[in-house]
Design a protein around this motif. Sequence first.
Motif, PDB file in Angstrom:
ATOM      1  N   LEU A  87       0.918  -0.881   0.010  1.00 48.59           N
ATOM      2  CA  LEU A  87      -0.066  -0.157   0.122  1.00 48.59           C
ATOM      3  C   LEU A  87       0.660   1.234   0.198  1.00 48.59           C
ATOM      4  CD1 LEU A  87      -2.816  -1.243   2.639  1.00 48.59           C
ATOM      5  CD2 LEU A  87      -2.547  -1.490  -0.315  1.00 48.59           C
ATOM      6  N   ASP A  91      -2.685   5.268   1.201  1.00 52.46           N
ATOM      7  CA  ASP A  91      -3.538   3.984   1.638  1.00 52.46           C
ATOM      8  C   ASP A  91      -3.487   3.434   2.584  1.00 52.46           C
ATOM      9  OD1 ASP A  91      -4.791   3.910  -1.155  1.00 52.46           O
ATOM     10  OD2 ASP A  91      -3.327   3.041  -2.241  1.00 52.46           O
ATOM     11  N   LEU A  94      -5.111   6.248   5.612  1.00 50.86           N
ATOM     12  CA  LEU A  94      -5.849   6.302   4.747  1.00 50.86           C
ATOM     13  C   LEU A  94      -6.984   5.268   4.964  1.00 50.86           C
ATOM     14  CD1 LEU A  94      -8.633   7.014   3.672  1.00 50.86           C
ATOM     15  CD2 LEU A  94      -8.588   5.513   1.343  1.00 50.86           C
ATOM     16  N   LYS A  95      -5.802   4.034   5.696  1.00 52.31           N
ATOM     17  CA  LYS A  95      -6.528   2.500   6.506  1.00 52.31           C
ATOM     18  C   LYS A  95      -6.334   2.987   7.870  1.00 52.31           C
ATOM     19  CE  LYS A  95      -5.583  -2.205   6.524  1.00 52.31           C
ATOM     20  NZ  LYS A  95      -4.535  -3.344   6.348  1.00 52.31           N
ATOM     21  N   THR A  98      -9.305   5.177   8.905  1.00 50.10           N
ATOM     22  CA  THR A  98     -10.829   4.668   8.862  1.00 50.10           C
ATOM     23  C   THR A  98     -10.994   3.280   9.582  1.00 50.10           C
ATOM     24  OG1 THR A  98     -10.629   5.107   6.715  1.00 50.10           O
ATOM     25  CG2 THR A  98     -12.026   3.079   7.573  1.00 50.10           C
ATOM     26  N   GLY A 120     -16.744   1.701   1.329  1.00 51.21           N
ATOM     27  CA  GLY A 120     -15.714   2.703   0.439  1.00 51.21           C
ATOM     28  C   GLY A 120     -14.725   2.184   0.701  1.00 51.21           C
ATOM     29  N   LEU A 121     -13.893   1.860   1.876  1.00 49.32           N
ATOM     30  CA  LEU A 121     -13.037   1.665   2.524  1.00 49.32           C
ATOM     31  C   LEU A 121     -12.566   0.156   1.421  1.00 49.32           C
ATOM     32  CD1 LEU A 121      -9.911   2.304   2.901  1.00 49.32           C
ATOM     33  CD2 LEU A 121     -10.220   0.721   5.155  1.00 49.32           C
ATOM     34  N   GLU A 123     -13.884  -0.949  -1.767  1.00 51.72           N
ATOM     35  CA  GLU A 123     -14.048  -0.605  -3.179  1.00 51.72           C
ATOM     36  C   GLU A 123     -12.672  -0.377  -3.745  1.00 51.72           C
ATOM     37  OE1 GLU A 123     -16.419   2.869  -5.905  1.00 51.72           O
ATOM     38  OE2 GLU A 123     -17.687   1.805  -4.743  1.00 51.72           O
ATOM     39  N   ARG A 124     -11.717   0.667  -2.516  1.00 51.08           N
ATOM     40  CA  ARG A 124     -10.884   1.307  -2.601  1.00 51.08           C
ATOM     41  C   ARG A 124      -9.494   0.523  -2.661  1.00 51.08           C
ATOM     42  NH1 ARG A 124      -7.826   6.734  -2.732  1.00 51.08           N
ATOM     43  NH2 ARG A 124      -5.972   6.291  -2.419  1.00 51.08           N
ATOM     44  N   LEU A 125     -10.063  -0.155  -1.717  1.00 50.22           N
ATOM     45  CA  LEU A 125      -8.960  -1.715  -1.576  1.00 50.22           C
ATOM     46  C   LEU A 125      -9.048  -2.621  -1.520  1.00 50.22           C
ATOM     47  CD1 LEU A 125      -6.973   0.735   1.847  1.00 50.22           C
ATOM     48  CD2 LEU A 125      -6.445   0.173  -0.956  1.00 50.22           C
TER      49      LEU A 125
END
Length: 194
Positions: A87, A91, A94-95, A98, A120-121, A123-125
């Motif tokens: 990552l 990212d 963000l992780k 989140t 949403g997370l 979808e991103r990862l």
Amino acid sequence: MNLSECYQLLELDERATLAQVKSSYRRLARRYHPDINPGDRAAHEKFIRLNQAYQQLVRVLPTFRSTSVEPEVNVDAPPAPPPPPDLSNLDLQLKQVTYRQLQELLKYRCYTRAISLIEGLVERLPQDPEIRQWQAVTYQCWAKQLIRDRQFDDARDFLNQALRADPENRNLWVETEKDFRTIDRLAGKSRKLW
């Protein structure tokens, strides 16, 4: 008390495992125990706060970090899931953010917001198995609330979504099986009342 305060009280990093939490709690509890410090009001207060922090972390950590439990070795077991993808720093940040937000939302039972956040997370990862685990836990928490609200069909749907999100998690399978039995038991009682 929020989770960051719990970790600080136990003199731990926020990435601490359940075993590290238990070890630190035992060490500090011995230091501040009222029997060791008779008449010391500050030590007594510290001991109470340590106990509260420990109880809170013990409730949360197994839910989000099943990796802290030693896995059983089974020759016929399917291969372990792949490690999380590499990552970027963004990212990773963000992780982490989140994860903290998700914990707070679940703590205060803001399930619809928690679901939106984790989806949403994902979808991103999408390839990160830890995030899929968080998604499964979030779905299961919402299903438990739906069971309490006697919305059994919706609860079943979310339990199934939890199992699809993290199909290799044995602890999740055990817990959802209990939830399904609870639904069957309560739904049976509901039908008998009519």
